[in-house]
Structure formats: structure tokens, C-alpha cells
Motif scaffolding. Structure first.
Motif, PDB file in Angstrom:
ATOM      1  N   LEU A  25      39.436  28.793  48.329  1.00  0.00           N
ATOM      2  CA  LEU A  25      39.792  29.105  46.945  1.00  0.00           C
ATOM      3  C   LEU A  25      39.263  28.012  46.035  1.00  0.00           C
ATOM      4  CD1 LEU A  25      43.530  30.184  47.326  1.00  0.00           C
ATOM      5  CD2 LEU A  25      41.536  31.666  47.042  1.00  0.00           C
ATOM      6  N   CYS A  26      38.768  28.407  44.876  1.00  0.00           N
ATOM      7  CA  CYS A  26      38.380  27.408  43.880  1.00  0.00           C
ATOM      8  C   CYS A  26      39.626  26.631  43.489  1.00  0.00           C
ATOM      9  CB  CYS A  26      37.798  28.088  42.641  1.00  0.00           C
ATOM     10  SG  CYS A  26      36.175  28.810  42.906  1.00  0.00           S
ATOM     11  N   PRO A  27      39.519  25.307  43.384  1.00  0.00           N
ATOM     12  CA  PRO A  27      40.685  24.507  42.976  1.00  0.00           C
ATOM     13  C   PRO A  27      41.067  24.790  41.515  1.00  0.00           C
ATOM     14  CG  PRO A  27      38.839  23.096  43.673  1.00  0.00           C
ATOM     15  CD  PRO A  27      38.345  24.500  43.663  1.00  0.00           C
ATOM     16  N   ALA A  28      42.296  24.427  41.161  1.00  0.00           N
ATOM     17  CA  ALA A  28      42.721  24.506  39.769  1.00  0.00           C
ATOM     18  C   ALA A  28      41.708  23.734  38.925  1.00  0.00           C
ATOM     19  CB  ALA A  28      44.114  23.913  39.620  1.00  0.00           C
ATOM     20  N   ARG A  29      41.544  24.102  37.698  1.00  0.00           N
ATOM     21  CA  ARG A  29      40.578  23.542  36.746  1.00  0.00           C
ATOM     22  C   ARG A  29      39.176  24.119  36.915  1.00  0.00           C
ATOM     23  NH1 ARG A  29      42.765  17.440  37.240  1.00  0.00           N
ATOM     24  NH2 ARG A  29      44.547  17.770  35.889  1.00  0.00           N
ATOM     25  N   THR A  30      38.974  24.955  37.954  1.00  0.00           N
ATOM     26  CA  THR A  30      37.653  25.519  38.204  1.00  0.00           C
ATOM     27  C   THR A  30      37.758  27.022  38.426  1.00  0.00           C
ATOM     28  OG1 THR A  30      37.722  25.243  40.609  1.00  0.00           O
ATOM     29  CG2 THR A  30      36.919  23.371  39.317  1.00  0.00           C
ATOM     30  N   PHE A  31      36.598  27.679  38.427  1.00  0.00           N
ATOM     31  CA  PHE A  31      36.545  29.117  38.664  1.00  0.00           C
ATOM     32  C   PHE A  31      35.217  29.486  39.307  1.00  0.00           C
ATOM     33  CE2 PHE A  31      34.050  28.588  34.949  1.00  0.00           C
ATOM     34  CZ  PHE A  31      33.185  29.673  34.887  1.00  0.00           C
ATOM     35  N   SER A  32      35.157  30.686  39.848  1.00  0.00           N
ATOM     36  CA  SER A  32      33.919  31.243  40.356  1.00  0.00           C
ATOM     37  C   SER A  32      33.875  32.697  39.917  1.00  0.00           C
ATOM     38  CB  SER A  32      33.859  31.155  41.885  1.00  0.00           C
ATOM     39  OG  SER A  32      32.762  31.910  42.358  1.00  0.00           O
ATOM     40  N   GLY A  33      32.998  32.988  38.985  1.00  0.00           N
ATOM     41  CA  GLY A  33      32.912  34.329  38.423  1.00  0.00           C
ATOM     42  C   GLY A  33      31.949  35.246  39.148  1.00  0.00           C
ATOM     43  N   THR A  34      31.358  34.755  40.239  1.00  0.00           N
ATOM     44  CA  THR A  34      30.434  35.591  41.006  1.00  0.00           C
ATOM     45  C   THR A  34      30.794  35.545  42.482  1.00  0.00           C
ATOM     46  OG1 THR A  34      28.893  33.754  41.288  1.00  0.00           O
ATOM     47  CG2 THR A  34      28.512  35.209  39.415  1.00  0.00           C
ATOM     48  N   ALA A  35      30.546  36.628  43.171  1.00  0.00           N
ATOM     49  CA  ALA A  35      30.753  36.664  44.616  1.00  0.00           C
ATOM     50  C   ALA A  35      29.647  35.858  45.287  1.00  0.00           C
ATOM     51  CB  ALA A  35      30.737  38.105  45.114  1.00  0.00           C
ATOM     52  N   GLY A  36      29.957  35.226  46.397  1.00  0.00           N
ATOM     53  CA  GLY A  36      28.959  34.472  47.148  1.00  0.00           C
ATOM     54  C   GLY A  36      28.673  33.087  46.607  1.00  0.00           C
ATOM     55  N   ALA A  37      29.561  32.533  45.833  1.00  0.00           N
ATOM     56  CA  ALA A  37      29.330  31.214  45.230  1.00  0.00           C
ATOM     57  C   ALA A  37      29.361  30.107  46.275  1.00  0.00           C
ATOM     58  CB  ALA A  37      30.376  30.931  44.158  1.00  0.00           C
ATOM     59  N   SER A  38      28.553  29.075  46.046  1.00  0.00           N
ATOM     60  CA  SER A  38      28.543  27.914  46.930  1.00  0.00           C
ATOM     61  C   SER A  38      29.316  26.753  46.316  1.00  0.00           C
ATOM     62  CB  SER A  38      27.107  27.481  47.234  1.00  0.00           C
ATOM     63  OG  SER A  38      26.441  27.160  46.038  1.00  0.00           O
ATOM     64  N   GLU A  39      29.743  26.918  45.074  1.00  0.00           N
ATOM     65  CA  GLU A  39      30.576  25.927  44.398  1.00  0.00           C
ATOM     66  C   GLU A  39      31.298  26.597  43.244  1.00  0.00           C
ATOM     67  OE1 GLU A  39      27.866  22.906  43.132  1.00  0.00           O
ATOM     68  OE2 GLU A  39      27.094  24.096  41.482  1.00  0.00           O
ATOM     69  N   CYS A  40      32.310  25.934  42.753  1.00  0.00           N
ATOM     70  CA  CYS A  40      33.071  26.438  41.616  1.00  0.00           C
ATOM     71  C   CYS A  40      32.678  25.648  40.381  1.00  0.00           C
ATOM     72  CB  CYS A  40      34.571  26.292  41.883  1.00  0.00           C
ATOM     73  SG  CYS A  40      35.100  27.214  43.346  1.00  0.00           S
ATOM     74  N   GLU A  41      32.849  26.241  39.221  1.00  0.00           N
ATOM     75  CA  GLU A  41      32.482  25.611  37.960  1.00  0.00           C
ATOM     76  C   GLU A  41      33.724  25.156  37.211  1.00  0.00           C
ATOM     77  OE1 GLU A  41      29.676  27.958  35.595  1.00  0.00           O
ATOM     78  OE2 GLU A  41      29.510  29.280  37.344  1.00  0.00           O
ATOM     79  N   CYS A  43      35.969  24.743  33.919  1.00  0.00           N
ATOM     80  CA  CYS A  43      36.158  25.506  32.692  1.00  0.00           C
ATOM     81  C   CYS A  43      35.620  24.684  31.525  1.00  0.00           C
ATOM     82  CB  CYS A  43      37.640  25.792  32.467  1.00  0.00           C
ATOM     83  SG  CYS A  43      38.312  26.905  33.695  1.00  0.00           S
ATOM     84  N   GLY A  44      35.142  25.357  30.504  1.00  0.00           N
ATOM     85  CA  GLY A  44      34.607  24.678  29.330  1.00  0.00           C
ATOM     86  C   GLY A  44      35.711  24.217  28.390  1.00  0.00           C
ATOM     87  N   VAL A  45      35.328  23.549  27.317  1.00  0.00           N
ATOM     88  CA  VAL A  45      36.298  23.126  26.307  1.00  0.00           C
ATOM     89  C   VAL A  45      36.913  24.376  25.682  1.00  0.00           C
ATOM     90  CG1 VAL A  45      35.250  20.883  25.847  1.00  0.00           C
ATOM     91  CG2 VAL A  45      34.488  22.880  24.569  1.00  0.00           C
ATOM     92  N   GLY A  46      38.199  24.288  25.339  1.00  0.00           N
ATOM     93  CA  GLY A  46      38.898  25.420  24.767  1.00  0.00           C
ATOM     94  C   GLY A  46      39.409  26.404  25.802  1.00  0.00           C
ATOM     95  N   GLU A  47      39.250  26.067  27.096  1.00  0.00           N
ATOM     96  CA  GLU A  47      39.669  26.939  28.194  1.00  0.00           C
ATOM     97  C   GLU A  47      40.426  26.140  29.244  1.00  0.00           C
ATOM     98  OE1 GLU A  47      35.880  29.945  28.426  1.00  0.00           O
ATOM     99  OE2 GLU A  47      35.764  28.079  29.562  1.00  0.00           O
ATOM    100  N   TYR A  48      41.132  26.850  30.124  1.00  0.00           N
ATOM    101  CA  TYR A  48      41.866  26.193  31.204  1.00  0.00           C
ATOM    102  C   TYR A  48      42.048  27.137  32.378  1.00  0.00           C
ATOM    103  CZ  TYR A  48      46.015  28.933  30.119  1.00  0.00           C
ATOM    104  OH  TYR A  48      46.895  29.969  29.935  1.00  0.00           O
ATOM    105  N   ASP A  67      40.120  19.761  24.608  1.00  0.00           N
ATOM    106  CA  ASP A  67      38.911  19.102  24.118  1.00  0.00           C
ATOM    107  C   ASP A  67      38.051  18.504  25.223  1.00  0.00           C
ATOM    108  OD1 ASP A  67      40.684  17.085  24.725  1.00  0.00           O
ATOM    109  OD2 ASP A  67      40.509  16.049  22.815  1.00  0.00           O
ATOM    110  N   GLU A  68      38.390  18.815  26.475  1.00  0.00           N
ATOM    111  CA  GLU A  68      37.602  18.334  27.616  1.00  0.00           C
ATOM    112  C   GLU A  68      37.331  19.493  28.567  1.00  0.00           C
ATOM    113  OE1 GLU A  68      39.580  15.103  29.539  1.00  0.00           O
ATOM    114  OE2 GLU A  68      39.816  13.963  27.695  1.00  0.00           O
ATOM    115  N   VAL A  69      36.246  19.393  29.329  1.00  0.00           N
ATOM    116  CA  VAL A  69      35.975  20.398  30.355  1.00  0.00           C
ATOM    117  C   VAL A  69      36.927  20.177  31.534  1.00  0.00           C
ATOM    118  CG1 VAL A  69      33.548  20.686  29.712  1.00  0.00           C
ATOM    119  CG2 VAL A  69      34.156  19.024  31.460  1.00  0.00           C
ATOM    120  N   GLY A  70      37.195  21.229  32.277  1.00  0.00           N
ATOM    121  CA  GLY A  70      38.025  21.119  33.464  1.00  0.00           C
ATOM    122  C   GLY A  70      39.495  20.868  33.174  1.00  0.00           C
TER     123      GLY A  70
END
Length: 108
Positions: A25-41, A43-48, A67-70
Motif C-alpha cells: 500500500l502507498c504510505p500516508a502522504r502519498t498516492f498511486s493513481g495508476t495500476a502497476g506503479a513502481s513507486e507512490c507520489e 500529494c501536491g500543495v493544497g492536497e493531503y 503549503d508543502e508537498v506530502g
């Protein structure tokens, strides 16, 4: 015996190594919006994202900002400030807004 068929990890998950048979599972503060991901991204500023295994970030609600990523959680606007839009990166000063709205110019 047939070779095992690789299956892509679902959204919200990733595989650390190519050919891995285990998805994480992607850890908190990150996401994977595509199937088959090799890493999680992050979140950008203004998101969580608060929870593990998310496929998308959530925009900060009205009255909060990030005001910070992640960001794990959005921050509440401090006293005498406000934010009237989702996904904000800062809060606005109520005092300067009042001054701007009360400023009036008359045409001569």
C-alpha cells in the motif's frame, strides 16, 4: 508447468521491484493513481492523504490549507484569516480583505 502471470498492482499500491509478486500500500502522504506503479507520489500543495493505499489526494477543505508537498493533514487557518476555496496553499488576512472591500472610489 506454466510460468506465473504477473499482475499489475492496483491503484493505491506499488511494487518495489520489477517482477515482484507482492504489492504494498502507498504510505500516508502519498498516492498511486495508476495500476502497476513502481513507486507512490507525494500529494501536491493544497492536497493531503491521511490513510495508506490511496489512489488520489484530497483537496484541502474550505478554511484550511497545505503549503508543502506530502501533507498528512491540512492546517486550519489561524485567527483573523480565512480561506474560502478548496485546495488552498495559504489563508487570507481578514483585515486586508475588509480594507479592500470598504475602499471606495467615486468617479468625478
Amino acid at each position: 508447468m506454466p510460468s506465473p502471470v504477473c499482475q499489475a498492482c492496483s491503484m493505491g499500491q506499488f511494487a518495489r521491484f520489477a517482477g515482484s509478486d507482492a504489492c504494498e500500500l502507498c504510505p500516508a502522504r502519498t498516492f498511486s493513481g495508476t495500476a502497476g506503479a513502481s513507486e507512490c507520489e507525494l500529494c501536491g500543495v493544497g492536497e493531503y492523504v491521511e490513510a495508506k493505499g490511496q489512489a488520489a489526494c484530497v483537496r484541502c477543505p474550505v478554511g484550511t490549507f497545505a503549503d508543502e508537498v506530502g501533507t498528512l493533514r491540512c492546517q486550519t487557518c489561524p485567527p483573523d484569516t480565512f480561506q474560502s476555496e478548496e485546495g488552498s496553499t495559504a489563508c487570507e488576512d481578514r483585515k486586508s480583505t475588509r480594507l479592500n472591500s470598504s475602499h471606495r472610489t467615486d468617479l468625478v
